[in-house]
Design a protein around this motif. Structure first.
Motif, mmCIF file in Angstrom:
data_model
loop_
_atom_site.group_PDB
_atom_site.id
_atom_site.type_symbol
_atom_site.label_atom_id
_atom_site.label_comp_id
_atom_site.label_asym_id
_atom_site.label_seq_id
_atom_site.Cartn_x
_atom_site.Cartn_y
_atom_site.Cartn_z
ATOM 1 N N VAL A 286 0.811 -1.179 -0.076
ATOM 2 C CA VAL A 286 -0.330 -0.377 -0.455
ATOM 3 C C VAL A 286 0.958 1.048 0.443
ATOM 4 N N ALA A 287 0.642 1.959 -1.013
ATOM 5 C CA ALA A 287 1.984 3.665 -1.365
ATOM 6 C C ALA A 287 0.812 4.516 -0.983
ATOM 7 N N ASP A 288 0.891 5.026 0.156
ATOM 8 C CA ASP A 288 0.388 6.014 -0.121
ATOM 9 C C ASP A 288 0.566 7.293 1.543
ATOM 10 N N ASP A 289 0.252 8.413 0.743
ATOM 11 C CA ASP A 289 1.622 9.635 1.543
ATOM 12 C C ASP A 289 0.509 9.494 2.576
ATOM 13 N N ASP A 290 -1.296 9.432 2.505
ATOM 14 C CA ASP A 290 -2.180 9.881 3.715
ATOM 15 C C ASP A 290 -2.065 8.931 4.844
ATOM 16 N N PRO A 291 -1.240 9.096 6.274
ATOM 17 C CA PRO A 291 -1.927 7.229 6.755
ATOM 18 C C PRO A 291 -2.715 6.837 7.186
ATOM 19 N N VAL A 292 -3.863 7.706 6.779
ATOM 20 C CA VAL A 292 -5.111 8.059 7.714
ATOM 21 C C VAL A 292 -5.951 6.625 6.379
ATOM 22 N N MET A 293 -5.322 7.033 5.043
ATOM 23 C CA MET A 293 -6.136 6.447 3.696
ATOM 24 C C MET A 293 -5.067 4.938 3.952
ATOM 25 N N ARG A 294 -4.251 5.039 4.193
ATOM 26 C CA ARG A 294 -2.977 4.207 4.882
ATOM 27 C C ARG A 294 -3.857 2.962 5.499
ATOM 28 N N MET A 295 -4.682 3.050 6.717
ATOM 29 C CA MET A 295 -4.641 2.190 7.579
ATOM 30 C C MET A 295 -6.253 2.295 7.255
ATOM 31 N N LEU A 296 -6.683 2.671 6.460
ATOM 32 C CA LEU A 296 -8.209 2.030 5.695
ATOM 33 C C LEU A 296 -7.964 0.600 4.607
ATOM 34 N N MET A 297 -6.829 0.302 3.623
ATOM 35 C CA MET A 297 -6.661 0.241 3.471
ATOM 36 C C MET A 297 -6.152 -1.346 3.948
ATOM 37 N N LEU A 298 -5.421 -1.089 4.649
ATOM 38 C CA LEU A 298 -4.798 -1.780 6.045
ATOM 39 C C LEU A 298 -5.646 -2.801 6.401
ATOM 40 N N GLU A 299 -6.747 -2.022 6.859
ATOM 41 C CA GLU A 299 -8.577 -2.928 7.487
ATOM 42 C C GLU A 299 -9.667 -3.578 6.660
ATOM 43 N N MET A 300 -9.190 -3.100 5.468
ATOM 44 C CA MET A 300 -10.121 -3.738 4.250
ATOM 45 C C MET A 300 -9.422 -4.713 3.510
ATOM 46 N N LEU A 301 -7.384 -4.544 3.640
ATOM 47 C CA LEU A 301 -6.991 -5.960 3.062
ATOM 48 C C LEU A 301 -7.172 -7.226 4.658
ATOM 49 N N ALA A 302 -6.892 -6.583 5.481
ATOM 50 C CA ALA A 302 -7.284 -7.786 6.740
ATOM 51 C C ALA A 302 -8.465 -8.526 6.415
ATOM 52 N N GLY A 303 -9.507 -7.915 5.798
ATOM 53 C CA GLY A 303 -11.248 -8.293 5.977
ATOM 54 C C GLY A 303 -11.242 -9.307 5.070
ATOM 55 N N VAL A 304 -9.945 -9.293 4.002
ATOM 56 C CA VAL A 304 -10.866 -10.127 2.846
ATOM 57 C C VAL A 304 -9.416 -10.749 3.118
ATOM 58 N N GLY A 305 -8.619 -11.329 4.245
ATOM 59 C CA GLY A 305 -7.582 -11.915 3.921
ATOM 60 C C GLY A 305 -6.363 -11.413 3.545
ATOM 61 N N LEU A 306 -6.127 -10.389 3.559
ATOM 62 C CA LEU A 306 -4.628 -10.223 2.952
ATOM 63 C C LEU A 306 -3.496 -9.528 3.431
ATOM 64 N N ASP A 307 -2.340 -10.033 3.994
ATOM 65 C CA ASP A 307 -1.562 -8.884 4.847
ATOM 66 C C ASP A 307 -1.074 -7.958 3.852
ATOM 67 N N ALA A 308 -0.360 -7.004 4.309
ATOM 68 C CA ALA A 308 -0.102 -5.626 3.993
ATOM 69 C C ALA A 308 1.449 -5.300 3.961
ATOM 70 N N ILE A 309 2.055 -4.939 3.343
ATOM 71 C CA ILE A 309 3.303 -3.916 3.680
ATOM 72 C C ILE A 309 2.551 -2.265 3.083
ATOM 73 N N GLU A 310 3.592 -0.688 3.714
ATOM 74 C CA GLU A 310 3.419 0.474 3.486
ATOM 75 C C GLU A 310 4.443 1.216 3.222
ATOM 76 N N ALA A 311 4.002 1.917 2.092
ATOM 77 C CA ALA A 311 4.987 2.355 1.874
ATOM 78 C C ALA A 311 4.517 4.211 1.811
ATOM 79 N N GLU A 312 5.272 5.803 2.198
ATOM 80 C CA GLU A 312 4.874 6.518 2.991
ATOM 81 C C GLU A 312 4.847 7.602 1.661
ATOM 82 N N ASP A 313 5.246 6.747 0.167
ATOM 83 C CA ASP A 313 5.757 7.518 -1.262
ATOM 84 C C ASP A 313 6.689 7.223 -2.379
#
Length: 708
Positions: A14-41
């Protein structure tokens, strides 16, 4: 940059400079059984794509340092699978230009803001599945290309006269011999007879002419010897123009070897290496045809090892398998070449049908004695000890013999009748050889018919019980009865127990029949108790199979509970052989039965091989002297001495003694002098119906529970 705790169905960057957007995406991915890696830019996203190999990238377009378009473009420049990872770009709403740009830089898909989070989750899963399918297709495509590149086929063109117009050896040089069979210079412009052996060339030319005439495809298989090794080839011919044939030649040596291996597996016994059932049946069928045409006779020998199951059970299946291998070798050595007939590769006259069953085919039989002589040699060979793992193992063999054409004119009949004769040999004492006769089939059919009838006897209420009284010698009171099962057959009438009890033992039907006897007898004892106010002990025989049944204790408890009979009024009789078969296991079962409170006795005492030590440990309440010792009394002094000794020994062990088979007053007097406690037999009362026994009990008056 952070990752979730456990690997699930895939890893998404998940590449997004907005931490809130990254958090929402991580929750969405966890809901469908996927792991996530975060990148800020974009810079961090590129680094993660290079080093962490995510399965999918969710990338925002607007990011500092490096925007999403640039990062996507740079990722696509990476080598290998890193550059082909599916990328979903997150663009502004209704930004057509951004969508177009996303595809131009290599994005797989896009999603517009505002984001529909549930839909995005399913979209991500779909893209992952599609990416996985594409990856598999790429792998399959690469594999197919590799296979095509490695095909060793040779291509050639021939004209209608058999002259090579072209020759391409393909990749044969990668084969076993490191070089093609022929070079171009060996073939082009030359006639096929100058290249291939005459017989092969003539067959090839015949098929070339047929292909040109019919415009079809023909196949020619042939063999060439190279460096002393035979190689097999298949040439497929197809017409490609007027007077011209294209040939595709493939080395099928490996296929031929595989076919030979399959043939061996199909026709050879995997354990012993000798022919198996299928091979023998085909050999037998060929011999049938040959003997019919030539008006010849032959014999089929069916051999079975005696008591082979005992070896498996006591020494283990490994020893059993080893024994079968040695038996097959000994059979090979025992059967003389003059006994057999081998034409080419048809030496399947000796075979293992399965288990410990072997068959031997003796063709061109002039006299029946020849077959019997072979059977005798085989029997003698089997009697010699087999040395396995330092142990001498002794076995014998039973052999049945059927003859063509006297006993049958088809494979099934001859094998079946030889098998029937083998079972007859076993019934005649084993280590025997018997010829088949039609009367054996009648016996077998009668046996089978009786077995079928016995299986229906319980449900059709054909079995019933008679009861023989047991008399106290001193008081002359009836203190017990023995339950005796009888069978009233709808066609044959009353069938003797000596005929159907062994059959019940053999088929295992003795277990359900024994349970029925137990329940019926308990119910009858309780009924007499209510009717006559008499308490008599009911003796029921237990077979060896019943005694070894792990559910025996539960069956006894159930019968007592269902009928309400006092356990002390149930006597279970067991033979010496049953008790001594496995003394340690016997002690466990006896302890369970004693815990129930039933009365235990040894039946037919004196006919087995009881150990006095075990007899003491068994702690049974009584023993019954076998009728064979009673019938000669008082004249037989030896029987009298044995009977007196048994009574004295039993009393020394504090056991009650019952004499069965008492048929005369003199016998009763002598038994009383010897101190025998209880007696039963025709002199005291025949086996009788419940009503007759009830009358005897009522006449005798009231009696207490028999003492132990």
């Amino acid at each position: 940059m952070a990752a979730s705790h456990s690997t699930k169905r895939g890893v998404v960057l998940v590449a997004d400079d907005d931490p809130v957007m990254r958090m929402l995406m991580l929750e969405m991915l966890a809901g469908v059984g996927l792991d996530a890696i975060e990148a800020e830019d974009g810079v961090e996203a590129l680094a993660c794509a290079r080093t962490m190999a995510p399965d999918l990238i969710l990338m925002d377009v607007e990011m500092p340092n490096m925007d999403g378009f640039t990062a996507c473009n740079e990722i696509r420049r990476l080598e290998g699978p890193h550059g082909s990872v599916p990328i979903i770009m997150v663009t502004g709403g209704d930004d057509i230009e951004a969508v177009t740009c996303a595809y131009e830089v290599g994005a797989t898909d896009f999603v517009s803001k505002p984001i529909n989070w549930p839909i995005l989750g399913h979209r991500v899963l779909y893209v992952l599945r599609a990416s996985d399918a594409i990856a598999r297709l790429r792998i399959a495509d690469a594999q197919n290309r590799a296979v095509l590149a490695a095909i060793p086929d040779t291509f050639f063109r021939l004209n209608k006269d058999g002259v090579y117009l072209d020759y391409e050896p393909g990749n044969e040089r990668h084969g076993r011999h490191g070089a093609p069979v022929f070079q171009q210079s060996d073939c082009i412009g030359k006639h096929i007879t100058d290249v291939l052996p005459k017989e092969i060339a003539e067959r090839m030319l015949e098929n070339v002419a047929a292909v040109l005439a019919r415009q079809d495809i023909r196949s020619v298989e042939y063999e060439l010897v190279r460096a002393g090794v035979a190689q097999h080839f298949e040439a497929r011919l197809v017409a490609t123009g007027p007077g011209e044939v294209l040939g595709l030649v493939r080395d099928i040596s490996e296929r031929k070897r595989t076919e030979e291996q399959i043939r061996r597996l199909a026709y050879c016994d995997s354990l012993t290496g000798i022919p198996n059932r299928q091979a023998f049946l085909e050999t037998l069928e060929r011999e049938l045809q040959r003997s019919r045409i030539g008006n010849k006779k032959f014999a089929v020998l069916f051999m079975d090892l005696d008591a082979f199951k005992r070896i498996n059970d006591t020494l283990g299946h490994n020893v059993g398998d080893h024994l079968l291998m040695i038996v097959s070798e000994r059979l090979r050595e025992t059967i003389r070449p003059s006994d057999m007939v081998s034409r080419g590769d048809q030496a399947s006259n000796l075979a293992r049908l399965g288990g410990d069953e072997f068959t031997i085919l003796i063709p061109d039989l002039e006299r029946v004695e020849h077959a019997l002589n072979v059977a005798h040699r085989v029997k003698e060979a089997m009697r010699r000890p087999f040395l396995i793992e330092g142990n001498e193992i002794f076995v014998t063999a039973s052999i049945g013999i059927s003859l063509f054409p006297e006993d049958g004119d088809d494979c099934d009949s001859l094998l079946k009748f030889a098998d029937t004769a083998m079972y007859h040999a076993k019934n005649c004492g084993k280590n025997n050889a018997k010829l088949y006769s039609s009367s054996l089939t009648m016996q077998i059919m009668s046996h089978v018919k009786l077995e079928v009838g016995l299986r229906k006897a319980l449900q059709n209420h054909e079995l019933y019980l008679l009861y023989q009284p047991q008399i106290d010698v001193r008081s002359t009171e009836i203190v017990g009865v023995e339950a005796l099962v009888r069978w009233r057959h709808p066609e044959r009438g009353i069938i003797s127990p000596t005929e159907f009890i062994p059959l019940a033992e053999e088929t295992g039907l003795i277990v359900p029949i024994g349970e029925w006897v137990l329940r019926t007898a308990c119910n009858q004892a309780k009924s007499w108790q209510r009717q006559t106010r008499r308490s008599v002990r009911m003796a029921v025989n237990l077979s060896a199979k019943q005694f070894k049944d792990e559910n025996l204790s539960q069956i006894v408890v159930s019968a007592l509970d269902d009928t309400g009979l006092d356990p002390r009024l149930l006597e279970l009789e067991l033979t010496e052989g049953t008790l001594m078969d496995d003394a340690k296991a016997t002690l466990v079962t006896l302890e369970q039965l004693r815990g129930i409170g039933v009365y235990l006795s040894i039946d037919d005492f004196g006919t087995g091989y009881s150990s006095m030590n075990y007899l003491k440990r068994f702690d049974v309440r009584s023993l019954k002297i076998d009728r064979s010792f009673i019938c000669g009394l008082p004249q037989d002094s030896e029987n009298a001495a044995i009977t007196r000794a048994i009574i004295a020994m039993a009393h020394g062990l504090k056991m009650v003694v019952v004499a069965e088979g008492v048929e005369t007053g003199e016998q009763l007097v002598l038994l009383e002098q010897f101190g025998c406690d209880l007696v039963q037999g025709y002199y005291l009362g025949h086996p009788a119906s419940p009503d007759v026994i009830a009358g005897m009990l009522q006449k005798a008056g009231t009696a207490a529970l028999p003492q132990e």
